[in-house]
Scaffold this active site. Structure first.
Site, PDB file in Angstrom:
ATOM      1  N   TYR A 114       0.819  -1.217   0.000  1.00 58.61           N
ATOM      2  CA  TYR A 114       0.000   0.000   0.000  1.00 58.61           C
ATOM      3  C   TYR A 114       0.854   1.270   0.000  1.00 58.61           C
ATOM      4  O   TYR A 114       0.446   2.296  -0.523  1.00 58.61           O
ATOM      5  CB  TYR A 114      -0.940  -0.025   1.202  1.00 58.61           C
ATOM      6  CG  TYR A 114      -2.235   0.727   0.988  1.00 58.61           C
ATOM      7  CD1 TYR A 114      -2.981   0.558  -0.169  1.00 58.61           C
ATOM      8  CD2 TYR A 114      -2.731   1.598   1.947  1.00 58.61           C
ATOM      9  CE1 TYR A 114      -4.177   1.232  -0.375  1.00 58.61           C
ATOM     10  CE2 TYR A 114      -3.933   2.272   1.765  1.00 58.61           C
ATOM     11  CZ  TYR A 114      -4.646   2.080   0.602  1.00 58.61           C
ATOM     12  OH  TYR A 114      -5.829   2.752   0.410  1.00 58.61           O
ATOM     13  N   LYS A 156      -3.655   8.129   3.041  1.00 58.86           N
ATOM     14  CA  LYS A 156      -4.852   7.861   3.840  1.00 58.86           C
ATOM     15  C   LYS A 156      -4.663   8.342   5.286  1.00 58.86           C
ATOM     16  O   LYS A 156      -5.619   8.812   5.918  1.00 58.86           O
ATOM     17  CB  LYS A 156      -5.185   6.372   3.829  1.00 58.86           C
ATOM     18  CG  LYS A 156      -5.669   5.854   2.483  1.00 58.86           C
ATOM     19  CD  LYS A 156      -6.960   6.532   2.028  1.00 58.86           C
ATOM     20  CE  LYS A 156      -7.526   5.882   0.786  1.00 58.86           C
ATOM     21  NZ  LYS A 156      -8.739   6.563   0.300  1.00 58.86           N
TER      22      LYS A 156
END
Length: 255
Positions: free
Chosen positions: A154, A161
């Site tokens: 990720y 995020k």
């Protein structure tokens, strides 16, 4: 008109296919009494085609959240379809390939900056562009993926995020005096277009299927969408700066 969102006017971003969380949000919102306006950028004809699959065909306006002119004209474009907004759904995220799939140490700043602009800063930008249309009781709701941990593959999207989650708290603080709420829904992994663009995403799939206490469906966007609807409704009038996990309980289990 009846339903959880009866009479609400919503702006929903991020509808790309009918497998997106945003599409499920728009569909359920309409079924629960809301008027929905969609945004798209780039492949606008695709969004317009998908919009026709909703219970009621929804208007689509073009918005590039990194384009200051688009943001400045957002309120006027929305007014062509509804006379105000009660809620905004931010379902936008993008990172160049160098920022994903294990490239954390090598991704150049230019690519990281793109990821942060589109995935993080746009939350504040979209909220401020829509603010002239909103009144006390309104809500901004965004989608995140639990940023309290570092996830394999990720990489910089995880950092983006984390920034999004912080930005939501600051937005909650600054917009609270105007009666506007800001909350996020942290969904588990879903097989969306965004997920398919992440190399090695199947690592998430296996882990969730094995460890989520309630189990987890990789193809069911409705649980996350329902959480968004709840936060957009009048049933959470005193909740802001919150992150609601919709992940089958995975986040609560130790590794």
């Amino acid at each position: 008109m009846s339903g959880l969102l009866a009479g609400k006017r919503l702006l929903v971003t991020g509808v790309i296919t009918d497998a997106s969380i945003a599409f499920s949000v728009a569909k359920l919102a309409q079924e629960n009494g809301a008027q929905v306006v969609l945004t798209g950028y780039g492949r606008l004809s695709l969004v317009e085609r998908i919009a026709k699959r909703l219970p009621e065909p929804a208007p689509v306006i073009e918005v590039d959240v990194t384009n200051t002119e688009h943001l400045a004209g957002l309120a006027d474009r929305v007014r062509e379809h509804v006379d105000g907004l009660d809620g905004v759904v931010h379902s936008i995220g993008f990172a160049p390939q160098s920022c994903l799939g294990g490239g954390f140490l090598d991704a150049p700043w230019e690519d990281v900056a793109t990821a942060l602009h589109v995935s993080t800063f746009s939350y504040k930008s979209l909220a401020m562009a829509a603010l002239p249309l909103m009144s006390p009781g309104g809500a901004v709701v965004g989608l995140t993926f639990d940023a309290t941990k570092a996830w394999p593959v990720y990489d910089w999207m995880g950092v983006a995020k984390a920034g999004l989650e912080s930005a939501s708290r600051y937005l909650a603080m600054h917009l609270g005096k105007q009666g506007i709420r800001s909350n996020l829904v942290a969904a588990g992994p879903l097989r969306t277009i965004a997920a398919k663009s992440i190399p090695g995403f199947d690592q998430f799939e296996d882990a969730w299927a094995e460890r989520a206490p309630l189990g987890w469906s990789l193809t069911d966007q409705e649980p996350a969408a329902r959480a968004c609807l709840a936060l957009l409704s009048d049933w959470f009038p005193a909740t802001t700066g919150e992150i609601v996990h919709v992940d089958g309980g995975y986040h609560a289990i130790g590794s």
